[in-house]
Scaffold this motif. Structure first.
Motif, PDB file in Angstrom:
ATOM      1  N   MET A  48      30.939 -27.266 -34.478  1.00  0.00           N
ATOM      2  CA  MET A  48      30.880 -25.941 -33.874  1.00  0.00           C
ATOM      3  C   MET A  48      32.207 -25.689 -33.159  1.00  0.00           C
ATOM      4  N   ASN A  49      32.797 -24.553 -33.448  1.00  0.00           N
ATOM      5  CA  ASN A  49      34.063 -24.236 -32.797  1.00  0.00           C
ATOM      6  C   ASN A  49      33.838 -23.507 -31.466  1.00  0.00           C
ATOM      7  N   GLY A  50      34.915 -23.272 -30.725  1.00  0.00           N
ATOM      8  CA  GLY A  50      34.822 -22.643 -29.410  1.00  0.00           C
ATOM      9  C   GLY A  50      34.246 -21.244 -29.450  1.00  0.00           C
ATOM     10  N   TYR A  51      34.579 -20.488 -30.483  1.00  0.00           N
ATOM     11  CA  TYR A  51      34.049 -19.132 -30.592  1.00  0.00           C
ATOM     12  C   TYR A  51      32.526 -19.151 -30.701  1.00  0.00           C
ATOM     13  N   LEU A  52      31.994 -19.987 -31.562  1.00  0.00           N
ATOM     14  CA  LEU A  52      30.544 -20.040 -31.736  1.00  0.00           C
ATOM     15  C   LEU A  52      29.855 -20.507 -30.460  1.00  0.00           C
ATOM     16  N   ALA A  53      30.446 -21.450 -29.764  1.00  0.00           N
ATOM     17  CA  ALA A  53      29.840 -21.970 -28.543  1.00  0.00           C
ATOM     18  C   ALA A  53      29.959 -20.984 -27.389  1.00  0.00           C
ATOM     19  N   GLY A  54      31.060 -20.236 -27.323  1.00  0.00           N
ATOM     20  CA  GLY A  54      31.308 -19.422 -26.148  1.00  0.00           C
ATOM     21  C   GLY A  54      31.134 -17.934 -26.308  1.00  0.00           C
ATOM     22  N   CYS A  55      31.038 -17.414 -27.523  1.00  0.00           N
ATOM     23  CA  CYS A  55      31.054 -15.965 -27.698  1.00  0.00           C
ATOM     24  C   CYS A  55      29.973 -15.445 -28.641  1.00  0.00           C
ATOM     25  N   HIS A  56      29.759 -16.114 -29.740  1.00  0.00           N
ATOM     26  CA  HIS A  56      28.857 -15.627 -30.783  1.00  0.00           C
ATOM     27  C   HIS A  56      27.447 -15.388 -30.246  1.00  0.00           C
ATOM     28  N   GLY A  57      26.912 -14.221 -30.500  1.00  0.00           N
ATOM     29  CA  GLY A  57      25.555 -13.892 -30.113  1.00  0.00           C
ATOM     30  C   GLY A  57      25.416 -13.311 -28.719  1.00  0.00           C
ATOM     31  N   LYS A  58      26.499 -13.285 -27.950  1.00  0.00           N
ATOM     32  CA  LYS A  58      26.422 -12.725 -26.596  1.00  0.00           C
ATOM     33  C   LYS A  58      26.619 -11.217 -26.652  1.00  0.00           C
ATOM     34  N   THR A  59      26.023 -10.539 -25.689  1.00  0.00           N
ATOM     35  CA  THR A  59      26.262  -9.107 -25.551  1.00  0.00           C
ATOM     36  C   THR A  59      27.668  -8.908 -25.021  1.00  0.00           C
ATOM     37  N   TYR A  60      28.385  -7.939 -25.559  1.00  0.00           N
ATOM     38  CA  TYR A  60      29.739  -7.680 -25.082  1.00  0.00           C
ATOM     39  C   TYR A  60      29.850  -6.255 -24.568  1.00  0.00           C
ATOM     40  N   PHE A  61      30.823  -6.049 -23.718  1.00  0.00           N
ATOM     41  CA  PHE A  61      31.102  -4.741 -23.134  1.00  0.00           C
ATOM     42  C   PHE A  61      32.583  -4.458 -23.324  1.00  0.00           C
ATOM     43  N   LEU A  62      32.916  -3.188 -23.471  1.00  0.00           N
ATOM     44  CA  LEU A  62      34.305  -2.816 -23.680  1.00  0.00           C
ATOM     45  C   LEU A  62      35.098  -2.807 -22.383  1.00  0.00           C
ATOM     46  N   SER A  63      34.417  -2.698 -21.254  1.00  0.00           N
ATOM     47  CA  SER A  63      35.112  -2.681 -19.966  1.00  0.00           C
ATOM     48  C   SER A  63      34.298  -3.430 -18.916  1.00  0.00           C
ATOM     49  N   ARG A  64      34.984  -3.848 -17.855  1.00  0.00           N
ATOM     50  CA  ARG A  64      34.309  -4.520 -16.746  1.00  0.00           C
ATOM     51  C   ARG A  64      33.373  -3.552 -16.029  1.00  0.00           C
ATOM     52  N   ARG A  65      33.714  -2.278 -16.024  1.00  0.00           N
ATOM     53  CA  ARG A  65      32.866  -1.269 -15.385  1.00  0.00           C
ATOM     54  C   ARG A  65      31.493  -1.217 -16.059  1.00  0.00           C
ATOM     55  N   GLN A  66      31.479  -1.202 -17.395  1.00  0.00           N
ATOM     56  CA  GLN A  66      30.214  -1.201 -18.125  1.00  0.00           C
ATOM     57  C   GLN A  66      29.423  -2.468 -17.836  1.00  0.00           C
ATOM     58  N   ALA A  67      30.105  -3.606 -17.774  1.00  0.00           N
ATOM     59  CA  ALA A  67      29.431  -4.872 -17.515  1.00  0.00           C
ATOM     60  C   ALA A  67      28.840  -4.894 -16.105  1.00  0.00           C
ATOM     61  N   ARG A  68      29.591  -4.405 -15.115  1.00  0.00           N
ATOM     62  CA  ARG A  68      29.066  -4.362 -13.749  1.00  0.00           C
ATOM     63  C   ARG A  68      27.841  -3.468 -13.661  1.00  0.00           C
ATOM     64  N   ARG A  69      27.877  -2.340 -14.352  1.00  0.00           N
ATOM     65  CA  ARG A  69      26.732  -1.419 -14.350  1.00  0.00           C
ATOM     66  C   ARG A  69      25.488  -2.100 -14.919  1.00  0.00           C
ATOM     67  N   ARG A  70      25.661  -2.816 -16.034  1.00  0.00           N
ATOM     68  CA  ARG A  70      24.520  -3.510 -16.640  1.00  0.00           C
ATOM     69  C   ARG A  70      24.024  -4.645 -15.740  1.00  0.00           C
ATOM     70  N   ALA A  71      24.943  -5.359 -15.099  1.00  0.00           N
ATOM     71  CA  ALA A  71      24.545  -6.441 -14.196  1.00  0.00           C
ATOM     72  C   ALA A  71      23.738  -5.901 -13.025  1.00  0.00           C
ATOM     73  N   ARG A  72      24.133  -4.750 -12.471  1.00  0.00           N
ATOM     74  CA  ARG A  72      23.365  -4.129 -11.388  1.00  0.00           C
ATOM     75  C   ARG A  72      21.992  -3.698 -11.874  1.00  0.00           C
ATOM     76  N   GLN A  73      21.912  -3.188 -13.096  1.00  0.00           N
ATOM     77  CA  GLN A  73      20.637  -2.775 -13.664  1.00  0.00           C
ATOM     78  C   GLN A  73      19.699  -3.979 -13.811  1.00  0.00           C
ATOM     79  N   ILE A  74      20.205  -5.087 -14.309  1.00  0.00           N
ATOM     80  CA  ILE A  74      19.399  -6.298 -14.468  1.00  0.00           C
ATOM     81  C   ILE A  74      18.914  -6.782 -13.110  1.00  0.00           C
ATOM     82  N   ARG A  75      19.810  -6.802 -12.133  1.00  0.00           N
ATOM     83  CA  ARG A  75      19.443  -7.242 -10.782  1.00  0.00           C
ATOM     84  C   ARG A  75      18.381  -6.315 -10.190  1.00  0.00           C
ATOM     85  N   GLY A  76      18.487  -5.017 -10.426  1.00  0.00           N
ATOM     86  CA  GLY A  76      17.517  -4.052  -9.921  1.00  0.00           C
ATOM     87  C   GLY A  76      16.139  -4.217 -10.540  1.00  0.00           C
TER      88      GLY A  76
END
Length: 73
Positions: free
Chosen positions: A1-29
């Motif tokens: 297994m390479n680094g990409y498969l272990a660290g990235c494949h299958g994870k949700t991605y966001f185009l910006s940190r702003r979008q990621a912070r918004r989703r993280a706040r939603q999950i916490r809420g």
């Protein structure tokens, strides 16, 4: 297994940190754990990861993830 498969494949991605912070706040809420965002070294997009002290499993283990409660420090 390479680094990409272990660290990235299958994870949700966001185009910006702003979008990621918004989703993280939603999950916490909704009663979920706290998340931090980070820029991925493989795809250069933004992923969410558990904030320090919020992880429910360790990544290492010969037979899959080990629940934190079973980890002997």
């Amino acid at each position: 297994m390479n680094g990409y498969l272990a660290g990235c494949h299958g994870k949700t991605y966001f185009l910006s940190r702003r979008q990621a912070r918004r989703r993280a706040r939603q999950i916490r809420g909704e009663g979920g754990p706290r998340f931090d965002n980070y820029r991925c070294d493989y795809c250069w997009l933004v992923h969410l990861g558990h904030a320090p002290g919020e992880a429910t499993h360790l990544r290492t283990g010969p037979h899959g993830p080990i629940p934190v409660q079973e980890y002997a420090a």
